[in-house]
Write a protein that holds these residues in place. Sequence first.
Motif, PDB file in Angstrom:
ATOM      1  N   HIS A   1       2.100  32.801   2.550  1.00  0.00           N
ATOM      2  CA  HIS A   1       2.668  34.053   3.063  1.00  0.00           C
ATOM      3  C   HIS A   1       3.665  34.630   2.068  1.00  0.00           C
ATOM      4  CE1 HIS A   1       4.100  37.017   5.877  1.00  0.00           C
ATOM      5  NE2 HIS A   1       5.336  36.571   5.715  1.00  0.00           N
ATOM      6  N   GLU A   2       4.516  33.787   1.491  1.00  0.00           N
ATOM      7  CA  GLU A   2       5.495  34.252   0.515  1.00  0.00           C
ATOM      8  C   GLU A   2       4.805  34.784  -0.738  1.00  0.00           C
ATOM      9  OE1 GLU A   2       8.031  30.919  -0.152  1.00  0.00           O
ATOM     10  OE2 GLU A   2       9.013  31.087   1.807  1.00  0.00           O
ATOM     11  N   GLN A   3       3.742  34.116  -1.162  1.00  0.00           N
ATOM     12  CA  GLN A   3       3.008  34.583  -2.339  1.00  0.00           C
ATOM     13  C   GLN A   3       2.338  35.922  -2.060  1.00  0.00           C
ATOM     14  OE1 GLN A   3       0.357  31.385  -3.288  1.00  0.00           O
ATOM     15  NE2 GLN A   3       1.895  30.248  -4.443  1.00  0.00           N
ATOM     16  N   ASP A   4       1.781  36.081  -0.876  1.00  0.00           N
ATOM     17  CA  ASP A   4       1.154  37.352  -0.512  1.00  0.00           C
ATOM     18  C   ASP A   4       2.184  38.470  -0.474  1.00  0.00           C
ATOM     19  OD1 ASP A   4      -1.301  36.134  -0.325  1.00  0.00           O
ATOM     20  OD2 ASP A   4      -1.259  35.974   1.877  1.00  0.00           O
ATOM     21  N   GLU A   5       3.352  38.157   0.057  1.00  0.00           N
ATOM     22  CA  GLU A   5       4.414  39.158   0.140  1.00  0.00           C
ATOM     23  C   GLU A   5       4.887  39.560  -1.258  1.00  0.00           C
ATOM     24  OE1 GLU A   5       8.866  39.311   1.976  1.00  0.00           O
ATOM     25  OE2 GLU A   5       7.320  38.321   3.182  1.00  0.00           O
ATOM     26  N   THR A   6       5.025  38.599  -2.144  1.00  0.00           N
ATOM     27  CA  THR A   6       5.431  38.885  -3.517  1.00  0.00           C
ATOM     28  C   THR A   6       4.361  39.705  -4.221  1.00  0.00           C
ATOM     29  OG1 THR A   6       6.664  36.816  -3.583  1.00  0.00           O
ATOM     30  CG2 THR A   6       6.157  37.844  -5.683  1.00  0.00           C
ATOM     31  N   ALA A   7       3.098  39.353  -4.023  1.00  0.00           N
ATOM     32  CA  ALA A   7       2.001  40.104  -4.631  1.00  0.00           C
ATOM     33  C   ALA A   7       1.980  41.542  -4.123  1.00  0.00           C
ATOM     34  CB  ALA A   7       0.671  39.421  -4.338  1.00  0.00           C
ATOM     35  N   TYR A   8       2.262  41.721  -2.851  1.00  0.00           N
ATOM     36  CA  TYR A   8       2.301  43.075  -2.274  1.00  0.00           C
ATOM     37  C   TYR A   8       3.422  43.901  -2.903  1.00  0.00           C
ATOM     38  CZ  TYR A   8       2.816  46.811   1.117  1.00  0.00           C
ATOM     39  OH  TYR A   8       2.922  48.041   1.703  1.00  0.00           O
ATOM     40  N   ARG A   9       4.593  43.290  -3.062  1.00  0.00           N
ATOM     41  CA  ARG A   9       5.713  44.019  -3.673  1.00  0.00           C
ATOM     42  C   ARG A   9       5.389  44.414  -5.111  1.00  0.00           C
ATOM     43  NH1 ARG A   9       9.865  40.152  -3.305  1.00  0.00           N
ATOM     44  NH2 ARG A   9       9.222  39.176  -1.400  1.00  0.00           N
ATOM     45  N   ILE A  10       4.789  43.498  -5.856  1.00  0.00           N
ATOM     46  CA  ILE A  10       4.423  43.798  -7.239  1.00  0.00           C
ATOM     47  C   ILE A  10       3.382  44.918  -7.283  1.00  0.00           C
ATOM     48  CG2 ILE A  10       3.267  42.868  -9.284  1.00  0.00           C
ATOM     49  CD1 ILE A  10       4.603  40.173  -8.606  1.00  0.00           C
ATOM     50  N   ALA A  11       2.402  44.847  -6.400  1.00  0.00           N
ATOM     51  CA  ALA A  11       1.365  45.876  -6.357  1.00  0.00           C
ATOM     52  C   ALA A  11       1.954  47.242  -6.022  1.00  0.00           C
ATOM     53  CB  ALA A  11       0.290  45.505  -5.347  1.00  0.00           C
ATOM     54  N   MET A  12       2.905  47.276  -5.103  1.00  0.00           N
ATOM     55  CA  MET A  12       3.521  48.554  -4.741  1.00  0.00           C
ATOM     56  C   MET A  12       4.324  49.124  -5.900  1.00  0.00           C
ATOM     57  SD  MET A  12       2.254  49.286  -1.936  1.00  0.00           S
ATOM     58  CE  MET A  12       3.126  50.808  -1.750  1.00  0.00           C
ATOM     59  N   LYS A  13       4.996  48.272  -6.672  1.00  0.00           N
ATOM     60  CA  LYS A  13       5.732  48.762  -7.845  1.00  0.00           C
ATOM     61  C   LYS A  13       4.775  49.334  -8.879  1.00  0.00           C
ATOM     62  CE  LYS A  13       9.822  45.896  -7.422  1.00  0.00           C
ATOM     63  NZ  LYS A  13      10.717  44.931  -8.057  1.00  0.00           N
ATOM     64  N   ILE A  14       3.638  48.679  -9.061  1.00  0.00           N
ATOM     65  CA  ILE A  14       2.643  49.178 -10.010  1.00  0.00           C
ATOM     66  C   ILE A  14       2.102  50.529  -9.549  1.00  0.00           C
ATOM     67  CG2 ILE A  14       0.323  48.752 -10.924  1.00  0.00           C
ATOM     68  CD1 ILE A  14       1.063  45.764 -10.967  1.00  0.00           C
ATOM     69  N   VAL A  15       1.796  50.649  -8.260  1.00  0.00           N
ATOM     70  CA  VAL A  15       1.257  51.898  -7.730  1.00  0.00           C
ATOM     71  C   VAL A  15       2.284  53.022  -7.869  1.00  0.00           C
ATOM     72  CG1 VAL A  15       0.554  53.054  -5.585  1.00  0.00           C
ATOM     73  CG2 VAL A  15      -0.397  50.831  -6.184  1.00  0.00           C
ATOM     74  N   LYS A  16       3.546  52.740  -7.580  1.00  0.00           N
ATOM     75  CA  LYS A  16       4.588  53.768  -7.724  1.00  0.00           C
ATOM     76  C   LYS A  16       4.720  54.199  -9.177  1.00  0.00           C
ATOM     77  CE  LYS A  16       7.468  52.738  -3.740  1.00  0.00           C
ATOM     78  NZ  LYS A  16       8.799  52.357  -3.270  1.00  0.00           N
ATOM     79  N   GLY A  17       4.644  53.249 -10.102  1.00  0.00           N
ATOM     80  CA  GLY A  17       4.709  53.586 -11.520  1.00  0.00           C
ATOM     81  C   GLY A  17       3.529  54.443 -11.947  1.00  0.00           C
ATOM     82  N   GLN A  18       2.345  54.119 -11.450  1.00  0.00           N
ATOM     83  CA  GLN A  18       1.161  54.913 -11.766  1.00  0.00           C
ATOM     84  C   GLN A  18       1.279  56.319 -11.202  1.00  0.00           C
ATOM     85  OE1 GLN A  18      -1.952  52.487 -10.107  1.00  0.00           O
ATOM     86  NE2 GLN A  18      -2.345  51.450 -12.063  1.00  0.00           N
ATOM     87  N   GLN A  19       1.805  56.433  -9.997  1.00  0.00           N
ATOM     88  CA  GLN A  19       1.978  57.755  -9.398  1.00  0.00           C
ATOM     89  C   GLN A  19       2.985  58.586 -10.184  1.00  0.00           C
ATOM     90  OE1 GLN A  19       3.065  56.809  -5.368  1.00  0.00           O
ATOM     91  NE2 GLN A  19       0.938  56.829  -4.648  1.00  0.00           N
ATOM     92  N   ARG A  20       4.077  57.952 -10.599  1.00  0.00           N
ATOM     93  CA  ARG A  20       5.080  58.648 -11.385  1.00  0.00           C
ATOM     94  C   ARG A  20       4.495  59.129 -12.715  1.00  0.00           C
ATOM     95  NH1 ARG A  20       9.562  54.879 -12.248  1.00  0.00           N
ATOM     96  NH2 ARG A  20       9.008  54.212 -10.169  1.00  0.00           N
ATOM     97  N   PHE A  21       3.738  58.253 -13.377  1.00  0.00           N
ATOM     98  CA  PHE A  21       3.121  58.596 -14.655  1.00  0.00           C
ATOM     99  C   PHE A  21       2.091  59.713 -14.482  1.00  0.00           C
ATOM    100  CE2 PHE A  21       0.040  57.687 -18.108  1.00  0.00           C
ATOM    101  CZ  PHE A  21       0.870  57.951 -19.183  1.00  0.00           C
ATOM    102  N   ALA A  22       1.291  59.651 -13.405  1.00  0.00           N
ATOM    103  CA  ALA A  22       0.282  60.676 -13.148  1.00  0.00           C
ATOM    104  C   ALA A  22       0.928  62.027 -12.871  1.00  0.00           C
ATOM    105  CB  ALA A  22      -0.605  60.273 -11.983  1.00  0.00           C
TER     106      ALA A  22
END
Length: 75
Positions: free
Chosen positions: A15-36
């Motif tokens: 569960h902790e690993q999934d939560e960490t992966a989700y946070r990392i994925a959301m940071k990547i998506v926000k960065g991609q949106q900002r760049f786009a």
Amino acid sequence: MKLYRKQQDRKQQQHEQDETAYRIAMKIVKGQQRFASFLNKKASGLPRWVLLSAFLLCFLSIGAYCIYLLVRALN
């Protein structure tokens, strides 16, 4: 009952690993949106032919590189 405890610890660790992966994925998506959005703002003032030629240049260069990798792999 140590077996049950180990199973619980594994579930919590997963569960902790999934939560960490989700946070990392959301940071990547926000960065991609900002760049786009940055690129959209910069490209909004360019003429259509410039955008089309830039797209074709990127498309052809990536395609040529993929063909190069395929030919190299077959040799």
